[in-house]
Scaffold this motif. Structure first.
Motif, short mmCIF file in Angstrom:
data_model
loop_
_atom_site.label_atom_id
_atom_site.label_comp_id
_atom_site.label_asym_id
_atom_site.label_seq_id
_atom_site.Cartn_x
_atom_site.Cartn_y
_atom_site.Cartn_z
N ALA A 443 25.06 16.01 -42.19
CA ALA A 443 25.60 14.74 -41.69
C ALA A 443 27.09 14.81 -41.40
N HIS A 444 27.82 15.63 -42.14
CA HIS A 444 29.29 15.59 -42.04
C HIS A 444 29.93 16.96 -41.82
N HIS A 445 29.15 18.01 -41.66
CA HIS A 445 29.68 19.38 -41.56
C HIS A 445 30.50 19.74 -42.79
N LEU A 446 30.25 19.06 -43.89
CA LEU A 446 31.07 19.21 -45.09
C LEU A 446 30.39 20.19 -46.05
N VAL A 447 31.14 21.19 -46.47
CA VAL A 447 30.62 22.16 -47.43
C VAL A 447 31.56 22.24 -48.63
N PHE A 448 30.96 22.54 -49.76
CA PHE A 448 31.69 22.79 -51.00
C PHE A 448 31.41 24.23 -51.42
N MET A 449 31.83 24.59 -52.60
CA MET A 449 31.38 25.83 -53.21
C MET A 449 30.52 25.44 -54.40
N PRO A 450 29.24 25.15 -54.13
CA PRO A 450 28.40 24.47 -55.14
C PRO A 450 27.71 25.41 -56.11
N HIS A 451 28.47 26.34 -56.71
CA HIS A 451 27.88 27.21 -57.72
C HIS A 451 27.88 26.49 -59.07
N GLY A 452 27.32 27.14 -60.08
CA GLY A 452 27.05 26.46 -61.34
C GLY A 452 28.26 25.88 -62.03
N GLU A 453 29.37 26.61 -62.03
CA GLU A 453 30.55 26.15 -62.76
C GLU A 453 31.22 24.98 -62.06
N PHE A 468 28.27 15.52 -60.33
CA PHE A 468 29.67 15.45 -59.90
C PHE A 468 30.07 16.83 -59.38
N MET A 469 30.67 16.86 -58.20
CA MET A 469 31.22 18.09 -57.65
C MET A 469 32.70 18.14 -57.99
N LYS A 470 33.19 19.34 -58.32
CA LYS A 470 34.63 19.48 -58.59
C LYS A 470 35.20 20.67 -57.84
N ASP A 471 36.49 20.92 -58.05
CA ASP A 471 37.22 21.94 -57.30
C ASP A 471 37.14 21.63 -55.81
N ILE A 472 37.69 20.49 -55.44
CA ILE A 472 37.48 19.96 -54.10
C ILE A 472 38.44 20.56 -53.07
N ILE A 507 23.85 31.21 -49.47
CA ILE A 507 24.48 32.18 -50.37
C ILE A 507 24.89 31.50 -51.69
N ASP A 508 25.62 30.39 -51.61
CA ASP A 508 26.12 29.77 -52.84
C ASP A 508 25.01 29.16 -53.69
N ILE A 509 23.97 28.64 -53.04
CA ILE A 509 22.90 27.97 -53.81
C ILE A 509 21.68 28.87 -53.96
N PHE A 510 21.08 29.29 -52.84
CA PHE A 510 19.88 30.12 -52.95
C PHE A 510 20.18 31.42 -53.70
N ASP A 511 21.15 32.16 -53.19
CA ASP A 511 21.44 33.48 -53.76
C ASP A 511 22.21 33.37 -55.07
N GLY A 512 23.15 32.41 -55.15
CA GLY A 512 24.03 32.33 -56.30
C GLY A 512 23.45 31.60 -57.50
N VAL A 513 22.47 30.72 -57.26
CA VAL A 513 21.91 29.92 -58.36
C VAL A 513 20.39 30.04 -58.42
N PHE A 514 19.72 29.76 -57.32
CA PHE A 514 18.26 29.59 -57.37
C PHE A 514 17.51 30.89 -57.65
N ARG A 515 18.00 32.03 -57.15
CA ARG A 515 17.23 33.26 -57.43
C ARG A 515 17.23 33.58 -58.92
N HIS A 516 18.30 33.22 -59.61
CA HIS A 516 18.35 33.43 -61.06
C HIS A 516 17.50 32.39 -61.79
N MET A 517 17.53 31.15 -61.32
CA MET A 517 16.69 30.11 -61.92
C MET A 517 15.22 30.46 -61.80
N SER A 518 14.83 30.92 -60.61
CA SER A 518 13.41 31.21 -60.40
C SER A 518 12.95 32.35 -61.29
N GLN A 519 13.82 33.34 -61.54
CA GLN A 519 13.43 34.41 -62.45
C GLN A 519 13.22 33.89 -63.87
#
Length: 620
Positions: A443-453, A468-472, A507-519
């Motif tokens: 909707a906004h072309h807006l991206v964050f760095m949405p990794h776990g920390e 809540f998202m941080k490190d804006i 990369i940040d969500i699928f590769d950085g978070v979800f592949r580890h969660m799924s394992q």
């Protein structure tokens, strides 16, 4: 049992280092190195045979060291993920088994890893420091995952073991000595006071969100009594308090960097040390951000901290600080005005104020970007505590990947305690986290760095309900170079190649978070890998069906594309562990492996001519 070290007891700095725990953490780090370097195609393990367990294989890696190879059992999963069984890893030299050692592992593969010779010792230092911290975390008295499921926010924060799930050398913190580690590392749970400085306005800049000025901020963060005392100190030295800004600094930064490298400014009273604040803070996982444990409703403080960690010296640019509050205010207005994001309960923790101080000598001497220009800056970030409703609590999203020292993951425990079926719990989590982040992009072309920390989960019981998202300001962007931005916020709109834009999700969500969660879920018998990715697909299909007005963007940036680019983190660090990305051109710095098969592609929708998904999906 660990104990706080002191100068008069040298051995107390290393009481957590003994053979049993050292063997354990070395084996775990070698496992991670094999898995992540193979994931990034730095390694190509050789298939030997099927293992006794269904779906598992036996593999070998031939090292650069003559006569040396490693053998292990692993399971190949989606996203080129290697689930390596740590207990099966063997190092063999000339036919003889040798102990596992992470430093030796790096040396065994130093040509394959391609670390420049001048940076190899620094990388070995980072591996040593990562092992030192891992030994502490595995040796200390620790809550089990079952106990951690009900723990408070800061207890969970300090309990994290792994750090970044992808980086191998992920806890370098080079610059800290052993005493500093125990005093300031987040996993120690230590509380410390921050140093307050008065900095002359001629060299400093204060910025804040609308409605907040320097005086109001200080009264909120210092309190009236301490504010009056600090001003009295300046006046007692013959200095006019009106000529100064007050700012916090990390104690390590003051004693190791500022007091020496800014000596000229201190001598000329451009910088005046005022003393320690009354409040006590605890470091968060990012090391240079501190939570106010004395008064949790007060702001987080984030400061320059000139330690080397995961590819960067962790400074803060005074120039970036000048624009930080305005960017936060702009994004907060954008997010608050979107009824979809309001419905998700999605919010950001605004960086409401900042101070940056410029060292005139380094500014004159250095024409390019440098850590020497980023040694004295600070910002204040909103605390999430005042935003909690009755019955809500907080947990870092990094906790969803946590495995306790006994090998038990936290995530299945949260799901079990919730009373929900695993897929139902996962859908609640995806609605709280993935769907609003995806909406920001489309909707906004807006991206964050949405990794776990960078995410804080709001839980009701044991179920995430919003985030809540941080490190804006440092880690957000609008991926439209032609976006009309208010004056001074132009840096927020960036130009990246079209096929890079959706990588913030992949990369940040699928590769950085979800592949580890799924394992973790699959390995624990909680939820099979395919069911995990099918649930992710269903979540976004529901979102896309609810927003046909965005059909053109859904088609242009295809969430269900067969493959996506694989941007590699360890390869960047191996190439240059002092500054792994050119901050002036981050997209141009990326290093790619072969594209990854998209695990949600088998669940792609049948699209209408305009690109919106219809109700039926393609057969799997």
């Amino acid at each position: 049992m660990t104990m706080s070290p002191s100068l008069d007891r040298p051995a107390s700095a290393v009481t957590h280092l003994h053979p049993d725990v050292w063997r354990k953490v070395n084996r775990l780090l070698v496992r991670k190195a094999i898995a992540e370097f193979a994931h990034e195609q730095v390694f190509e393990p050789e298939w030997l045979a099927e293992a006794s367990r269904a779906g598992w294989g036996r593999y070998a890696l031939v090292a650069d060291t003559q006569g040396c190879r490693y053998r292990f059992e692993a399971r190949r999963m989606a996203l080129r993920h290697w689930h390596v069984d740590a207990s099966t890893i063997e190092r063999e030299v000339d036919g003889q088994l040798q102990p596992l050692d992470a430093l030796t592992f790096v040396i065994d593969f130093k040509r394959t890893l391609g670390i420049p010779s001048d940076k190899l010792p620094v990388y070995l230092d980072e591996i040593s420091s990562t092992l030192y911290g891992a030994a502490y975390k595995h040796e200390r008295p620790a809550l089990s995952s079952a106990e951690l499921a009900d723990a408070d926010y800061q207890t969970v924060e300090a309990a994290m073991i792994e750090g970044h799930p992808g980086f191998v050398a992920n806890n370098g913190r080079l610059g800290f000595d052993a005493l500093d580690y125990h005093a300031y590392a987040p996993e120690t749970g230590s509380r410390f006071a921050i140093v307050w400085l008065a900095v002359h306005r001629d060299n400093a800049h204060f910025a804040s969100v609308p409605g907040l000025d320097h005086e109001t901020l200080l009264r909120q963060e210092l309190g009236e009594r301490q504010l009056v005392e600090f001003r009295r100190q300046l006046a007692g030295d013959g200095l006019d308090p009106a000529h100064y800004l007050f700012m916090p600094a990390h104690p390590w930064q003051w004693f190791n960097k500022l007091s020496i490298m800014f000596a000229a400014d201190i001598a000329e009273r451009r910088i005046v040390p005022l003393g320690l604040g009354d409040d006590r803070y605890c470091a968060q996982q990012s090391v240079r951000t501190y939570f106010n444990s004395s008064q949790p409703g007060r702001c987080y403080v984030k400061t320059s901290l000139s330690v080397l960690n995961m590819g960067f010296m962790r400074g803060l640019s005074p120039y970036y600080m000048a624009g930080t509050p305005a960017i936060n205010a702009y994004l907060d207005r954008l997010i608050s005005a979107d009824p979809v994001l309001r419905d998700y309960g999605f919010g950001i923790l605004r960086e409401v104020a900042s101070v940056g101080y410029r060292n005139r000598y380094y500014e004159a001497a250095l024409e390019t970007d440098s850590p020497y220009k980023k040694m004295l800056s600070a910002l204040w970030r909103e605390s999430p505590m005042p935003r909690l409703k009755t019955g809500e609590r907080l947990m870092t999203m990094a906790a969803l990947l946590h495995v306790d020292p006994q090998g038990t993951p936290l995530l299945p425990e949260l799901i079990r305690r919730s009373g929900l079926a695993p897929q139902a719990w996962l859908r609640r989590y995806l609605r709280a986290f993935l769907e609003p982040v995806v909406h920001c992009f489309y909707a906004h072309h807006l991206v964050f760095m949405p990794h776990g920390e960078n995410l804080i989960l709001v839980l009701e019981g044991h179920v995430p309900t919003r985030v809540f998202m941080k490190d804006i300001a440092e880690e957000s962007a609008i991926l439209d170079k032609d976006a009309k931005m208010p004056a001074g916020l132009e840096r927020l709109a960036v130009d990246v190649p079209e096929d890079y834009k959706i990588l913030g999700i992949f990369i940040d969500i699928f590769d950085g978070v979800f592949r580890h969660m799924s394992q973790l879920l699959d390995d624990s018998g909680c939820l099979a890998e395919d069911a995990f990715w099918r649930t992710v697909a269903e979540s976004i299909l529901d979102y896309q069906r609810a927003h046909p007005e965005l059909a053109e963007r859904f088609a242009r940036y295809d969430f269900f594309a067969p493959t996506f680019l694989h941007s590699c983190l360890n390869r960047l660090q191996l190439k240059n562990n002092l500054q792994m990305v050119d901050l002036a051109n981050p997209a141009g710095s990326l290093i790619m492996a072969d594209p990854l098969d998209n695990p949600v592609a088998p669940h792609a929708p049948v699209r209408s001519p305009r690109g919106a998904p219809r109700d039926e999906a393609l057969p799997v």
